[in-house]
Design an enzyme around this catalytic site. Structure first.
Site, PDB file in Angstrom:
ATOM      1  N   TYR A 196       0.851  -1.201   0.000  1.00 36.89           N
ATOM      2  CA  TYR A 196       0.000   0.000   0.000  1.00 36.89           C
ATOM      3  C   TYR A 196       0.894   1.260   0.000  1.00 36.89           C
ATOM      4  CZ  TYR A 196      -4.390   2.542   0.663  1.00 36.89           C
ATOM      5  OH  TYR A 196      -5.482   3.363   0.481  1.00 36.89           O
ATOM      6  N   LYS A 248      -3.563   8.477   2.970  1.00 35.07           N
ATOM      7  CA  LYS A 248      -4.810   8.260   3.721  1.00 35.07           C
ATOM      8  C   LYS A 248      -4.708   8.836   5.129  1.00 35.07           C
ATOM      9  CE  LYS A 248      -7.429   6.038   0.696  1.00 35.07           C
ATOM     10  NZ  LYS A 248      -8.506   6.779   0.006  1.00 35.07           N
TER      11      LYS A 248
HETATM   12  P1  NAD Z   1     -12.548   3.141  -8.260  1.00 35.97           P
HETATM   13  O1  NAD Z   1     -11.394   2.993  -9.178  1.00 35.97           O
HETATM   14  O2  NAD Z   1     -13.854   2.662  -8.707  1.00 35.97           O
HETATM   15  O3  NAD Z   1     -12.675   4.657  -7.791  1.00 35.97           O
HETATM   16  C1  NAD Z   1     -11.601   5.559  -7.735  1.00 35.97           C
HETATM   17  C2  NAD Z   1     -12.103   6.847  -8.341  1.00 35.97           C
HETATM   18  O4  NAD Z   1     -11.117   7.876  -8.263  1.00 35.97           O
HETATM   19  C3  NAD Z   1     -12.457   6.679  -9.836  1.00 35.97           C
HETATM   20  O5  NAD Z   1     -13.786   7.041 -10.045  1.00 35.97           O
HETATM   21  C4  NAD Z   1     -11.512   7.657 -10.523  1.00 35.97           C
HETATM   22  O6  NAD Z   1     -12.118   8.248 -11.660  1.00 35.97           O
HETATM   23  C5  NAD Z   1     -11.294   8.668  -9.401  1.00 35.97           C
HETATM   24  N1  NAD Z   1     -10.130   9.511  -9.660  1.00 35.97           N
HETATM   25  C6  NAD Z   1      -8.817   9.167  -9.711  1.00 35.97           C
HETATM   26  N2  NAD Z   1      -8.076  10.230 -10.066  1.00 35.97           N
HETATM   27  C7  NAD Z   1      -8.936  11.288 -10.212  1.00 35.97           C
HETATM   28  C8  NAD Z   1      -8.787  12.653 -10.590  1.00 35.97           C
HETATM   29  N3  NAD Z   1      -7.588  13.180 -10.901  1.00 35.97           N
HETATM   30  N4  NAD Z   1      -9.909  13.440 -10.651  1.00 35.97           N
HETATM   31  C9  NAD Z   1     -11.125  12.920 -10.373  1.00 35.97           C
HETATM   32  N5  NAD Z   1     -11.320  11.637 -10.026  1.00 35.97           N
HETATM   33  C10 NAD Z   1     -10.245  10.830  -9.946  1.00 35.97           C
HETATM   34  O7  NAD Z   1     -12.093   2.401  -6.888  1.00 35.97           O
HETATM   35  P2  NAD Z   1     -12.746   2.382  -5.433  1.00 35.97           P
HETATM   36  O8  NAD Z   1     -12.147   1.198  -4.782  1.00 35.97           O
HETATM   37  O9  NAD Z   1     -14.210   2.520  -5.540  1.00 35.97           O
HETATM   38  O10 NAD Z   1     -12.109   3.677  -4.747  1.00 35.97           O
HETATM   39  C11 NAD Z   1     -12.867   4.719  -4.163  1.00 35.97           C
HETATM   40  C12 NAD Z   1     -12.258   5.153  -2.834  1.00 35.97           C
HETATM   41  O11 NAD Z   1     -12.377   4.077  -1.906  1.00 35.97           O
HETATM   42  C13 NAD Z   1     -10.779   5.518  -2.892  1.00 35.97           C
HETATM   43  O12 NAD Z   1     -10.534   6.627  -2.065  1.00 35.97           O
HETATM   44  C14 NAD Z   1     -10.117   4.288  -2.299  1.00 35.97           C
HETATM   45  O13 NAD Z   1      -8.885   4.609  -1.718  1.00 35.97           O
HETATM   46  C15 NAD Z   1     -11.141   3.927  -1.252  1.00 35.97           C
HETATM   47  N6  NAD Z   1     -11.055   2.554  -0.715  1.00 35.97           N
HETATM   48  C16 NAD Z   1     -11.065   1.478  -1.540  1.00 35.97           C
HETATM   49  C17 NAD Z   1     -10.994   0.187  -1.003  1.00 35.97           C
HETATM   50  C18 NAD Z   1     -10.961  -1.035  -1.897  1.00 35.97           C
HETATM   51  O14 NAD Z   1     -10.508  -2.078  -1.440  1.00 35.97           O
HETATM   52  N7  NAD Z   1     -11.457  -0.972  -3.116  1.00 35.97           N
HETATM   53  C19 NAD Z   1     -10.921   0.014   0.387  1.00 35.97           C
HETATM   54  C20 NAD Z   1     -10.920   1.152   1.212  1.00 35.97           C
HETATM   55  C21 NAD Z   1     -10.990   2.413   0.642  1.00 35.97           C
HETATM   56  O1  0WE Z   2      -7.068   2.823  -1.699  1.00 38.29           O
HETATM   57  C1  0WE Z   2      -7.086   1.792  -2.353  1.00 38.29           C
HETATM   58  C2  0WE Z   2      -6.707   1.851  -3.812  1.00 38.29           C
HETATM   59  C3  0WE Z   2      -5.401   2.565  -3.969  1.00 38.29           C
HETATM   60  C4  0WE Z   2      -4.858   2.681  -5.356  1.00 38.29           C
HETATM   61  C5  0WE Z   2      -4.779   1.615  -6.236  1.00 38.29           C
HETATM   62  C6  0WE Z   2      -4.229   1.787  -7.497  1.00 38.29           C
HETATM   63  C7  0WE Z   2      -4.050   0.656  -8.464  1.00 38.29           C
HETATM   64  C8  0WE Z   2      -3.975   1.149  -9.880  1.00 38.29           C
HETATM   65  C9  0WE Z   2      -4.353   3.907  -5.744  1.00 38.29           C
HETATM   66  N1  0WE Z   2      -3.796   4.087  -6.954  1.00 38.29           N
HETATM   67  C10 0WE Z   2      -3.724   3.069  -7.821  1.00 38.29           C
HETATM   68  N2  0WE Z   2      -3.116   3.294  -9.026  1.00 38.29           N
HETATM   69  C11 0WE Z   2      -3.142   2.393 -10.028  1.00 38.29           C
HETATM   70  O2  0WE Z   2      -2.538   2.625 -11.099  1.00 38.29           O
HETATM   71  N3  0WE Z   2      -7.421   0.592  -1.733  1.00 38.29           N
HETATM   72  C12 0WE Z   2      -7.689   0.616  -0.304  1.00 38.29           C
HETATM   73  C13 0WE Z   2      -7.417  -0.707  -2.406  1.00 38.29           C
HETATM   74  C14 0WE Z   2      -6.062  -1.316  -2.219  1.00 38.29           C
HETATM   75  O3  0WE Z   2      -5.051  -0.969  -3.019  1.00 38.29           O
HETATM   76  C15 0WE Z   2      -3.928  -1.630  -2.576  1.00 38.29           C
HETATM   77  C16 0WE Z   2      -4.250  -2.408  -1.447  1.00 38.29           C
HETATM   78  C17 0WE Z   2      -5.624  -2.194  -1.205  1.00 38.29           C
HETATM   79  C18 0WE Z   2      -6.420  -2.779  -0.101  1.00 38.29           C
HETATM   80  C19 0WE Z   2      -2.613  -1.583  -3.054  1.00 38.29           C
HETATM   81  C20 0WE Z   2      -1.636  -2.341  -2.416  1.00 38.29           C
HETATM   82  C21 0WE Z   2      -1.963  -3.118  -1.302  1.00 38.29           C
HETATM   83  C22 0WE Z   2      -3.259  -3.156  -0.805  1.00 38.29           C
END
Ligand code: NAD
Ligand code: 0WE
Length: 259
Positions: A157, A164
């Protein structure tokens, strides 16, 4: 009548049907909220259009959070539809992929750090400022999405952890700053969910398995569960809650040793 009826929400962060922001939008719509969406770039427009339509929304505006001009234009366009709204959902996070693999020490360079902080942390404050004039008379609520990496080290991460951490700290500073106008600011720290942002992350499947083994509920969470908790936090049911990080992670974060 749902517990969000009469509320208007701007949802930032839908990229696909799997996006957490989409599950939040669905829960909000179920509870009677009226919705507006943004899309990051032209490539994502039609996908978000289609998704917006399913919640009876015809508001979908371009927004790239790295650009002040884009933020300004987005809220100027929103003004053509709404004079005020109640809820801002920030579900945005990004770091260059190369920075999310390998040793923290090696993978963390100045440029990647600054991109991760800008998109994943600073954007919450930038969007809150732009949303403030719309929200200040309505005792509104701001919600962002965080992850356990803010407070614990999590393999791969990497620099998203400090991003975060800055995001969660911003939640507390914004909550203190906006509380006087009755605006609440909270985060949900979600367990891992297979979304676009998680796809291609090395070892993500193993991580899901590990969580299911260790979490008190012995399973992973669904995006719908994050959606429902979001609907609660952004509703008047949570009127006494601000500056908090609510874990929606099947209890994983409280575990020390899972026998
Ligand atoms: P996702 O890829 O569906 O959403 C990420 C969003 O960020 C996308 O809609 C993308 O368009 C937007 N984004 C990135 N760069 C941008 C920019 N320059 N301007 C505007 N928008 C931008 O993935 P997700 O998992 O739904 O992520 C949403 C949030 O949830 C993130 O903050 C992520 O860190 C958080 N999160 C995800 C998880 C997981 O496991 N998927 C767990 C905890 C928290
Ligand atoms: O916040 C996130 C997503 C973070 C994320 C993931 C990507 C992959 C593709 C941010 N930037 C990028 N850029 C890319 O090009 N999560 C909480 C999901 C997540 O992402 C991980 C995790 C977990 C959980 C990445 C490494 C290890 C664990």
């Amino acid at each position: 009548m749902g517990f969000l009826s009469g509320k208007r929400a701007l949802i930032v962060g839908v990229a696909s049907k799997r996006s957490i922001a989409w599950a939040i939008a669905e829960s909000f719509a179920e509870q009677g909220a009226e919705l507006a969406f943004t899309y990051q770039n032209e490539k994502l427009k039609s996908r978000v259009d289609e998704i917006a339509e399913q919640t009876d929304s015809n508001i979908n505006i371009e927004l790239d959070v790295t650009s002040d001009e884009s933020i300004e234009n987005c809220f100027a366009e929103l003004k053509n539809h709404w004079d005020e709204f109640d809820i801002l959902v920030h579900s945005v996070g990004f770091a260059p992929r190369e920075a999310l693999a390998g040793r923290f020490l090696e993978a963390t360079d100045r440029e990647s750090w600054s991109i991760a902080q800008d998109i994943s942390a600073y954007s919450l404050t930038a969007l809150s400022r732009a949303a403030y004039p719309f929200m200040k008379e309505r005792q509104g609520s701001v919600l962002t999405l965080s992850y356990l990496g803010a407070v614990r080290s999590v393999k791969n991460y990497n620099l998203m952890g400090p991003a975060k951490a800055a995001l969660e700290s911003s939640v507390r500073f914004l909550a203190a700053d906006l509380g006087g106008e009755g605006i609440r600011v909270n985060a949900i720290s979600a367990g891992p969910i297979k979304t676009l942002a998680a796809s291609g992350v090395a070892g993500f499947r193993e991580m899901l398995n590990g969580y299911a083994e260790m979490a008190p509920l012995k399973r992973n969470i669904t995006a719908a569960e994050v959606g429902n908790a979001s609907a609660f936090l952004c509703s008047d049911l949570a009127s006494g809650i601000t500056g908090q990080v609510l874990y929606v992670d099947a209890g994983f974060n409280i575990t020390g040793f899972a026998g």
